[in-house]
Design an enzyme around this catalytic site. Structure first.
Site, PDB file in Angstrom:
ATOM      1  N   HIS A  83      49.418  73.291  35.273  1.00  0.00           N
ATOM      2  CA  HIS A  83      49.223  72.760  33.932  1.00  0.00           C
ATOM      3  C   HIS A  83      50.572  72.613  33.238  1.00  0.00           C
ATOM      4  O   HIS A  83      51.437  73.494  33.326  1.00  0.00           O
ATOM      5  CB  HIS A  83      48.321  73.695  33.126  1.00  0.00           C
ATOM      6  CG  HIS A  83      47.655  73.042  31.965  1.00  0.00           C
ATOM      7  ND1 HIS A  83      48.357  72.655  30.842  1.00  0.00           N
ATOM      8  CD2 HIS A  83      46.362  72.689  31.740  1.00  0.00           C
ATOM      9  CE1 HIS A  83      47.533  72.106  29.974  1.00  0.00           C
ATOM     10  NE2 HIS A  83      46.307  72.103  30.494  1.00  0.00           N
ATOM     11  N   SER A  97      43.784  66.295  31.077  1.00  0.00           N
ATOM     12  CA  SER A  97      42.647  67.072  30.581  1.00  0.00           C
ATOM     13  C   SER A  97      42.691  67.119  29.059  1.00  0.00           C
ATOM     14  O   SER A  97      43.723  66.871  28.434  1.00  0.00           O
ATOM     15  CB  SER A  97      42.674  68.496  31.143  1.00  0.00           C
ATOM     16  OG  SER A  97      43.853  69.172  30.735  1.00  0.00           O
ATOM     17  N   GLU A 157      34.487  70.488  32.666  1.00  0.00           N
ATOM     18  CA  GLU A 157      34.975  71.848  32.883  1.00  0.00           C
ATOM     19  C   GLU A 157      34.017  72.875  32.291  1.00  0.00           C
ATOM     20  O   GLU A 157      33.665  72.815  31.115  1.00  0.00           O
ATOM     21  CB  GLU A 157      36.362  72.036  32.272  1.00  0.00           C
ATOM     22  CG  GLU A 157      36.910  73.435  32.521  1.00  0.00           C
ATOM     23  CD  GLU A 157      38.313  73.643  31.982  1.00  0.00           C
ATOM     24  OE1 GLU A 157      38.891  74.722  32.242  1.00  0.00           O
ATOM     25  OE2 GLU A 157      38.830  72.734  31.292  1.00  0.00           O
ATOM     26  N   GLU A 193      33.461  79.126  23.715  1.00  0.00           N
ATOM     27  CA  GLU A 193      34.209  77.868  23.616  1.00  0.00           C
ATOM     28  C   GLU A 193      33.323  76.630  23.711  1.00  0.00           C
ATOM     29  O   GLU A 193      33.802  75.519  23.492  1.00  0.00           O
ATOM     30  CB  GLU A 193      35.309  77.833  24.685  1.00  0.00           C
ATOM     31  CG  GLU A 193      36.327  78.949  24.503  1.00  0.00           C
ATOM     32  CD  GLU A 193      37.488  78.889  25.474  1.00  0.00           C
ATOM     33  OE1 GLU A 193      37.817  77.780  25.931  1.00  0.00           O
ATOM     34  OE2 GLU A 193      38.071  79.946  25.767  1.00  0.00           O
ATOM     35  N   ASP A 250      36.715  76.953  36.518  1.00  0.00           N
ATOM     36  CA  ASP A 250      37.910  77.651  36.038  1.00  0.00           C
ATOM     37  C   ASP A 250      37.680  79.148  36.214  1.00  0.00           C
ATOM     38  O   ASP A 250      36.732  79.710  35.647  1.00  0.00           O
ATOM     39  CB  ASP A 250      38.138  77.302  34.567  1.00  0.00           C
ATOM     40  CG  ASP A 250      39.406  77.912  33.981  1.00  0.00           C
ATOM     41  OD1 ASP A 250      39.675  79.097  34.239  1.00  0.00           O
ATOM     42  OD2 ASP A 250      40.117  77.203  33.240  1.00  0.00           O
ATOM     43  N   HIS A 260      37.094  81.454  33.125  1.00  0.00           N
ATOM     44  CA  HIS A 260      35.763  81.379  32.516  1.00  0.00           C
ATOM     45  C   HIS A 260      34.683  81.885  33.472  1.00  0.00           C
ATOM     46  O   HIS A 260      33.712  82.512  33.032  1.00  0.00           O
ATOM     47  CB  HIS A 260      35.470  79.944  32.100  1.00  0.00           C
ATOM     48  CG  HIS A 260      36.442  79.406  31.104  1.00  0.00           C
ATOM     49  ND1 HIS A 260      36.429  79.779  29.779  1.00  0.00           N
ATOM     50  CD2 HIS A 260      37.479  78.540  31.240  1.00  0.00           C
ATOM     51  CE1 HIS A 260      37.407  79.154  29.131  1.00  0.00           C
ATOM     52  NE2 HIS A 260      38.059  78.406  29.999  1.00  0.00           N
ATOM     53  N   HIS A 294      40.453  75.193  38.237  1.00  0.00           N
ATOM     54  CA  HIS A 294      41.559  75.869  37.557  1.00  0.00           C
ATOM     55  C   HIS A 294      41.660  77.294  38.084  1.00  0.00           C
ATOM     56  O   HIS A 294      40.656  78.010  38.147  1.00  0.00           O
ATOM     57  CB  HIS A 294      41.320  75.926  36.050  1.00  0.00           C
ATOM     58  CG  HIS A 294      41.834  74.760  35.302  1.00  0.00           C
ATOM     59  ND1 HIS A 294      41.414  74.444  34.017  1.00  0.00           N
ATOM     60  CD2 HIS A 294      42.762  73.816  35.620  1.00  0.00           C
ATOM     61  CE1 HIS A 294      42.047  73.363  33.599  1.00  0.00           C
ATOM     62  NE2 HIS A 294      42.860  72.963  34.555  1.00  0.00           N
ATOM     63  N   ARG A 308      45.361  85.514  31.365  1.00  0.00           N
ATOM     64  CA  ARG A 308      46.143  84.275  31.263  1.00  0.00           C
ATOM     65  C   ARG A 308      47.584  84.453  31.726  1.00  0.00           C
ATOM     66  O   ARG A 308      48.432  83.609  31.450  1.00  0.00           O
ATOM     67  CB  ARG A 308      46.152  83.732  29.831  1.00  0.00           C
ATOM     68  CG  ARG A 308      44.793  83.319  29.290  1.00  0.00           C
ATOM     69  CD  ARG A 308      44.243  82.133  30.022  1.00  0.00           C
ATOM     70  NE  ARG A 308      43.212  81.430  29.257  1.00  0.00           N
ATOM     71  CZ  ARG A 308      42.511  80.395  29.719  1.00  0.00           C
ATOM     72  NH1 ARG A 308      42.733  79.965  30.941  1.00  0.00           N
ATOM     73  NH2 ARG A 308      41.601  79.795  28.974  1.00  0.00           N
ATOM     74  N   GLU A 342      46.705  77.471  35.845  1.00  0.00           N
ATOM     75  CA  GLU A 342      46.699  77.361  34.392  1.00  0.00           C
ATOM     76  C   GLU A 342      47.028  78.718  33.782  1.00  0.00           C
ATOM     77  O   GLU A 342      46.443  79.735  34.152  1.00  0.00           O
ATOM     78  CB  GLU A 342      45.327  76.887  33.899  1.00  0.00           C
ATOM     79  CG  GLU A 342      45.241  76.654  32.409  1.00  0.00           C
ATOM     80  CD  GLU A 342      43.858  76.198  31.979  1.00  0.00           C
ATOM     81  OE1 GLU A 342      43.759  75.136  31.334  1.00  0.00           O
ATOM     82  OE2 GLU A 342      42.875  76.905  32.295  1.00  0.00           O
TER      83      GLU A 342
END
Length: 340
Positions: free
Chosen positions: A65, A122, A205, A211, A238, A241, A264, A270, A299
């Site tokens: 990313h 994206s 996604e 979210e 991802d 998530h 992802h 993160r 990412e």
């Protein structure tokens, strides 16, 4: 951070069958025309016009990313992200299009060709531009935003638009309504057609319940793909998530089935891969078992790079890292050792 960096091996071995940026320009162009993943192959005949428009064939293409390197997309920021991705041995860079008009397509295309990689794109929709809204005007603005993203992606030779393309990226205070879902499906049908006209695919996604209220699991996204009914619409998973919502990494891959086209790879915090609690080994094992050969993108977000506004949107409250290059190389090696 310095102790981690000193302990980390920095070998940058080229990836098996994937042609690398060290090859001559002619070889890179030939490789880029080679093909696409199993879900994207429906567009192979229309994706050969751009020298960096599609990933190498027969193996997963691995990208990063752009927010790992740059928080905006001026020429200097774009150069930093594209050159950084190429230097770290990635096949592509994923460019965020939250504001499609802020991305200069021709400039981006020139930089991609110069560095021998390609790009995907994206975005997530906004509160006042949300195709899942019951308000027809809000839904219309969401479709217009998606159309603008399609056009910008096409302008730099991109063949994939993914992300939260079906709703605003925010915490909703109630479930999705029937009217909102109808608006969402119709808009996605229209945008999928626009993508098809540009030789592109459209990803949905799957993100967590904080979210979106539309697609929280792979099964949700697979169902939405079926409702849209377009062959160029696919599921985008991802790990960040999935770690929150899915029963297991393996079950999510199974639920996505042959609709899976983009993954992802990100940690629970993160930050650096392998230093959080995500079952990444389980995910890679499931992808191998399913013979997945689509797109894989690393990412990660840190306030040290990402703008304050976007960091706030993504709820990034900590600087998980400061050295973009070290992070990118570490992630590339982590993915190579376990999957490619």
């Amino acid at each position: 951070m310095s102790r981690i960096k000193q302990a980390r091996t920095r070998t940058r071995t080229p990836i098996g069958p994937l042609c690398r940026r060290r090859a001559c320009a002619c070889a890179r162009r030939a490789c880029a025309r080679g093909g696409a993943c199993r879900r994207i192959v429906v567009l192979a005949s229309s994706s050969s016009s751009s020298s960096q428009s599609s990933p190498p064939s027969k193996s997963a293409a691995v990208g990063v990313h752009a927010l790992v390197f740059s928080g905006s997309w001026s020429r200097d920021d774009a150069l930093k992200a594209i050159a950084g991705a190429a230097k770290a041995n990635y096949d592509f860079v994923e460019i965020p299009l939250l504001s499609p008009e802020a991305v200069d397509g021709p400039m981006t295309k020139d930089l991609l060709e110069e560095h021998g990689i390609f790009a995907t794109a994206s975005l997530g929709l906004a509160d006042d531009a949300d195709i899942s809204s019951e308000d027809n005007d809000v839904a219309r603005r969401g479709e217009e935003l998606l159309n603008a993203a399609v056009d910008t992606c096409a302008s730099f030779g991109g063949k994939v638009l993914c992300g939260v393309t079906y709703s605003s990226l925010r915490k909703y205070d109630k479930p999705l309504t029937a009217k909102g879902r109808d608006n969402c499906v119709q808009a996605l049908k229209n945008v999928a057609k626009r993508c098809s006209d540009n030789g592109m695919t459209l990803g949905l996604e799957v993100v967590n319940r904080y979210e979106t209220n539309v697609c929280n699991t792979a099964r949700d996204a697979a169902t939405l793909c079926d409702d849209v009914g377009a062959s160029n619409v696919f599921v985008h998973l991802d790990s960040y998530h999935m770690n929150i919502e899915e029963d297991s990494m393996e079950q999510a891959v199974l639920d996505a089935g042959d609709k899976l086209g983009y993954v992802h790879i990100g940690e629970a915090h993160r930050g650096y891969l392998g230093q959080g609690q995500c079952d990444l080994d389980g995910l890679f094992a499931s992808l191998k078992k399913s013979k997945y050969s689509g797109y894989v993108a690393f990412e990660s977000f840190s306030r040290a790079v990402v703008s304050d506004d976007l960091s706030n949107t993504l709820c990034v409250w900590r600087d998980m890292w400061e050295d973009s290059e070290d992070l990118a190389v570490s992630a590339r090696e982590y993915i190579r050792d376990r999957f490619v």
